[in-house]
Design an enzyme around this catalytic site. Structure first.
Site, PDB file in Angstrom:
ATOM      1  N   ALA A 100       0.809  -1.222   0.000  1.00  0.00           N
ATOM      2  CA  ALA A 100       0.000   0.000   0.000  1.00  0.00           C
ATOM      3  C   ALA A 100       0.844   1.275   0.000  1.00  0.00           C
ATOM      4  O   ALA A 100       0.407   2.315  -0.494  1.00  0.00           O
ATOM      5  CB  ALA A 100      -0.930  -0.022   1.206  1.00  0.00           C
TER       6      ALA A 100
ATOM      7  N   PHE B  69      -2.829   0.707   5.297  1.00  0.00           N
ATOM      8  CA  PHE B  69      -3.528   0.186   6.472  1.00  0.00           C
ATOM      9  C   PHE B  69      -2.802   0.563   7.755  1.00  0.00           C
ATOM     10  O   PHE B  69      -3.401   1.056   8.702  1.00  0.00           O
ATOM     11  CB  PHE B  69      -3.615  -1.349   6.404  1.00  0.00           C
ATOM     12  CG  PHE B  69      -4.747  -1.862   5.551  1.00  0.00           C
ATOM     13  CD1 PHE B  69      -5.713  -1.021   5.050  1.00  0.00           C
ATOM     14  CD2 PHE B  69      -4.841  -3.230   5.284  1.00  0.00           C
ATOM     15  CE1 PHE B  69      -6.755  -1.505   4.277  1.00  0.00           C
ATOM     16  CE2 PHE B  69      -5.880  -3.724   4.516  1.00  0.00           C
ATOM     17  CZ  PHE B  69      -6.833  -2.865   4.008  1.00  0.00           C
TER      18      PHE B  69
ATOM     19  N   ILE C 247      -4.749  -3.447  -4.430  1.00  0.00           N
ATOM     20  CA  ILE C 247      -5.970  -3.752  -5.185  1.00  0.00           C
ATOM     21  C   ILE C 247      -6.373  -2.556  -6.036  1.00  0.00           C
ATOM     22  O   ILE C 247      -7.477  -2.507  -6.555  1.00  0.00           O
ATOM     23  CB  ILE C 247      -7.104  -4.144  -4.202  1.00  0.00           C
ATOM     24  CG1 ILE C 247      -7.261  -3.083  -3.089  1.00  0.00           C
ATOM     25  CG2 ILE C 247      -6.824  -5.499  -3.577  1.00  0.00           C
ATOM     26  CD1 ILE C 247      -8.394  -3.366  -2.110  1.00  0.00           C
TER      27      ILE C 247
ATOM     28  N   HIS D  44      -3.890  -9.881  -4.239  1.00  0.00           N
ATOM     29  CA  HIS D  44      -5.158  -9.625  -3.552  1.00  0.00           C
ATOM     30  C   HIS D  44      -6.272  -9.196  -4.504  1.00  0.00           C
ATOM     31  O   HIS D  44      -7.261  -8.603  -4.084  1.00  0.00           O
ATOM     32  CB  HIS D  44      -4.954  -8.575  -2.449  1.00  0.00           C
ATOM     33  CG  HIS D  44      -4.092  -9.068  -1.334  1.00  0.00           C
ATOM     34  ND1 HIS D  44      -3.630  -8.275  -0.307  1.00  0.00           N
ATOM     35  CD2 HIS D  44      -3.577 -10.301  -1.079  1.00  0.00           C
ATOM     36  CE1 HIS D  44      -2.878  -8.999   0.508  1.00  0.00           C
ATOM     37  NE2 HIS D  44      -2.830 -10.233   0.055  1.00  0.00           N
TER      38      HIS D  44
ATOM     39  N   SER E 139       5.740  -1.883   1.686  1.00  0.00           N
ATOM     40  CA  SER E 139       4.983  -2.954   2.361  1.00  0.00           C
ATOM     41  C   SER E 139       5.539  -3.160   3.760  1.00  0.00           C
ATOM     42  O   SER E 139       6.757  -3.201   3.950  1.00  0.00           O
ATOM     43  CB  SER E 139       5.082  -4.275   1.588  1.00  0.00           C
ATOM     44  OG  SER E 139       4.475  -5.301   2.352  1.00  0.00           O
TER      45      SER E 139
ATOM     46  N   ASN F 277      10.889   1.392   2.484  1.00  0.00           N
ATOM     47  CA  ASN F 277       9.649   1.465   3.260  1.00  0.00           C
ATOM     48  C   ASN F 277       9.833   2.437   4.418  1.00  0.00           C
ATOM     49  O   ASN F 277      10.861   2.393   5.103  1.00  0.00           O
ATOM     50  CB  ASN F 277       9.286   0.076   3.810  1.00  0.00           C
ATOM     51  CG  ASN F 277       7.842   0.004   4.266  1.00  0.00           C
ATOM     52  OD1 ASN F 277       6.933   0.209   3.458  1.00  0.00           O
ATOM     53  ND2 ASN F 277       7.611  -0.242   5.536  1.00  0.00           N
TER      54      ASN F 277
HETATM   55  P1  CNA Z   1       0.580  -1.904   5.092  1.00  0.00           P
HETATM   56  O1  CNA Z   1       0.650  -3.001   6.080  1.00  0.00           O
HETATM   57  O2  CNA Z   1      -0.461  -0.832   5.262  1.00  0.00           O
HETATM   58  O3  CNA Z   1       2.039  -1.245   5.019  1.00  0.00           O
HETATM   59  C1  CNA Z   1       2.313  -0.154   4.191  1.00  0.00           C
HETATM   60  C2  CNA Z   1       3.743   0.290   4.509  1.00  0.00           C
HETATM   61  O4  CNA Z   1       4.073   1.308   3.570  1.00  0.00           O
HETATM   62  C3  CNA Z   1       3.924   0.872   5.904  1.00  0.00           C
HETATM   63  O5  CNA Z   1       4.924   0.128   6.582  1.00  0.00           O
HETATM   64  C4  CNA Z   1       4.365   2.322   5.658  1.00  0.00           C
HETATM   65  O6  CNA Z   1       5.418   2.719   6.504  1.00  0.00           O
HETATM   66  C5  CNA Z   1       4.856   2.294   4.230  1.00  0.00           C
HETATM   67  N1  CNA Z   1       4.649   3.528   3.485  1.00  0.00           N
HETATM   68  C6  CNA Z   1       3.549   4.334   3.464  1.00  0.00           C
HETATM   69  N2  CNA Z   1       3.697   5.346   2.591  1.00  0.00           N
HETATM   70  C7  CNA Z   1       4.953   5.203   2.057  1.00  0.00           C
HETATM   71  C8  CNA Z   1       5.702   5.939   1.113  1.00  0.00           C
HETATM   72  N3  CNA Z   1       5.199   7.029   0.521  1.00  0.00           N
HETATM   73  N4  CNA Z   1       6.953   5.513   0.789  1.00  0.00           N
HETATM   74  C9  CNA Z   1       7.487   4.401   1.395  1.00  0.00           C
HETATM   75  N5  CNA Z   1       6.813   3.672   2.312  1.00  0.00           N
HETATM   76  C10 CNA Z   1       5.564   4.054   2.629  1.00  0.00           C
HETATM   77  O7  CNA Z   1       0.361  -2.438   3.632  1.00  0.00           O
HETATM   78  P2  CNA Z   1       0.820  -3.796   2.986  1.00  0.00           P
HETATM   79  O8  CNA Z   1       0.647  -3.577   1.546  1.00  0.00           O
HETATM   80  O9  CNA Z   1       2.103  -4.295   3.506  1.00  0.00           O
HETATM   81  O10 CNA Z   1      -0.300  -4.772   3.542  1.00  0.00           O
HETATM   82  C11 CNA Z   1      -1.019  -5.466   2.702  1.00  0.00           C
HETATM   83  C12 CNA Z   1      -2.511  -5.117   2.734  1.00  0.00           C
HETATM   84  C13 CNA Z   1      -2.830  -3.663   2.568  1.00  0.00           C
HETATM   85  C14 CNA Z   1      -3.115  -5.760   1.557  1.00  0.00           C
HETATM   86  O11 CNA Z   1      -4.198  -6.529   1.979  1.00  0.00           O
HETATM   87  C15 CNA Z   1      -3.584  -4.648   0.609  1.00  0.00           C
HETATM   88  O12 CNA Z   1      -4.629  -5.099  -0.195  1.00  0.00           O
HETATM   89  C16 CNA Z   1      -3.980  -3.591   1.557  1.00  0.00           C
HETATM   90  N6  CNA Z   1      -4.132  -2.219   1.056  1.00  0.00           N
HETATM   91  C17 CNA Z   1      -3.983  -1.908  -0.256  1.00  0.00           C
HETATM   92  C18 CNA Z   1      -4.144  -0.599  -0.679  1.00  0.00           C
HETATM   93  C19 CNA Z   1      -4.007  -0.287  -2.152  1.00  0.00           C
HETATM   94  O13 CNA Z   1      -4.386  -1.083  -2.994  1.00  0.00           O
HETATM   95  N7  CNA Z   1      -3.428   0.871  -2.496  1.00  0.00           N
HETATM   96  C20 CNA Z   1      -4.427   0.417   0.241  1.00  0.00           C
HETATM   97  C21 CNA Z   1      -4.587   0.054   1.591  1.00  0.00           C
HETATM   98  C22 CNA Z   1      -4.431  -1.265   1.986  1.00  0.00           C
END
Ligand code: CNA
Length: 250
Positions: A25, A36, A106, A122, A198, A222
């Site tokens: 995300a 998230f 997604i 996903h 992630s 990240n």
């Molecule tokens: P997560 O667990 O929310 O982690 C996201 C990570 O990204 C965090 O550790 C943040 O520190 C880091 N982060 C945020 N913004 C930035 C940035 N600009 N640059 C660098 N790092 C950043 O999300 P994951 O993807 O690890 O977890 C998986 C979940 C989240 C899945 O089920 C997804 O489907 C779900 N999700 C997806 C979306 C989307 O499609 N855009 C949005 C929200 C959640």
């Protein structure tokens, strides 16, 4: 001379021939889609019980909770534009270095950016289907527009054939992820695994870096720490878009 982490990353990118990216995300927060678990992420917002909204069993019992929260989220997903981070990965593909993007997202932004081989673990919103008769509804279908209209007015869309509950083709907690075998194979082929945005805490995607070949390298971009930081050759706890700018590959 001591190389900075950014120089080290550039060096890895240039030397690698089979780069695989795992994105989460965090690569889309600059497109206005909250993550998230980051600060300001969906899980930190009041009134949005993320673990329930995206839970299959809960959804079957009470789809309205999901569909009431959906209009705002759906707008975010459907209207978002690729970020510099997404464009950076497209450029790496154009250079012949990046072979596959494995994403937990997604939002479809890797495809919008033009990456041709994207594994969406996903799922996505390109399709809806009926939980009862499995009738599928695609973007080109008129019924797809009707579903969006239903969502817009916070109504639960129901199947026209059997009256079953309509669900988007995104993976909820309690469902199998898509194409995991393909993702594992790609990770095993990689000489550089690039993790971007992630938290590497959501399974099974979180296990993917452990399948990396012994000779392959891991690089993580990240903002927050991840469980794999100690195993990575390069770790940058910074915003992906500012890293993409510094790399001057765009
Ligand atoms: P997560 O667990 O929310 O982690 C996201 C990570 O990204 C965090 O550790 C943040 O520190 C880091 N982060 C945020 N913004 C930035 C940035 N600009 N640059 C660098 N790092 C950043 O999300 P994951 O993807 O690890 O977890 C998986 C979940 C989240 C899945 O089920 C997804 O489907 C779900 N999700 C997806 C979306 C989307 O499609 N855009 C949005 C929200 C959640």
């Amino acid at each position: 001379m001591v190389l900075s982490e950014i120089d080290l990353l550039m060096d890895l990118l240039m030397k690698s021939k089979y780069i695989v990216a795992i994105t989460g995300a965090g690569i889309s927060t600059n497109a206005g889609i909250p993550d998230f678990r980051g600060p300001g992420g969906l899980y930190s917002r009041e009134g949005i019980p993320g673990e329930k909204i995206f839970n299959l069993e809960y959804f079957k019992e009470n789809p309205s909770l999901f569909y009431e929260a959906m209009p705002d989220l759906l707008h975010l997903f459907l209207e978002a534009k690729p970020t510099k981070g997404h464009c950076f990965l497209k450029k790496l593909e154009d250079l012949g270095k990046l072979k596959t993007v494995i994403t937990q997202n997604i939002d479809g932004l890797h495809k919008k950016a033009g990456n041709s081989y994207t594994i969406e673990l996903h799922g996505n919103f390109e399709k809806f289907y009926c939980l009862n008769c499995y009738q599928e509804i695609f973007e080109a279908d008129e019924a797809y527009r009707e579903i969006l209209n239903n969502i817009e007015s916070k109504k639960t869309p129901l199947c026209k054939k059997c009256g079953g509950i309509i669900k988007p083709n995104v993976v909820f907690f309690g469902e199998y992820v898509r194409d995991l075998e393909k993702a594992l194979t790609e990770v095993q082929k990689a000489d550089l695994l690039l993790v971007i945005g992630s938290s590497l805490t959501v399974y099974p995607a979180a296990t993917l870096p452990s399948y990396l070949d012994d000779t392959a390298k891991l690089a993580i971009i990240n903002q927050m720490e991840t469980p794999y930081d100690s195993k990575a050759k390069v770790v940058l706890h910074e915003d992906i878009d500012s890293i993409a700018e510094k790399l001057k590959i765009l």
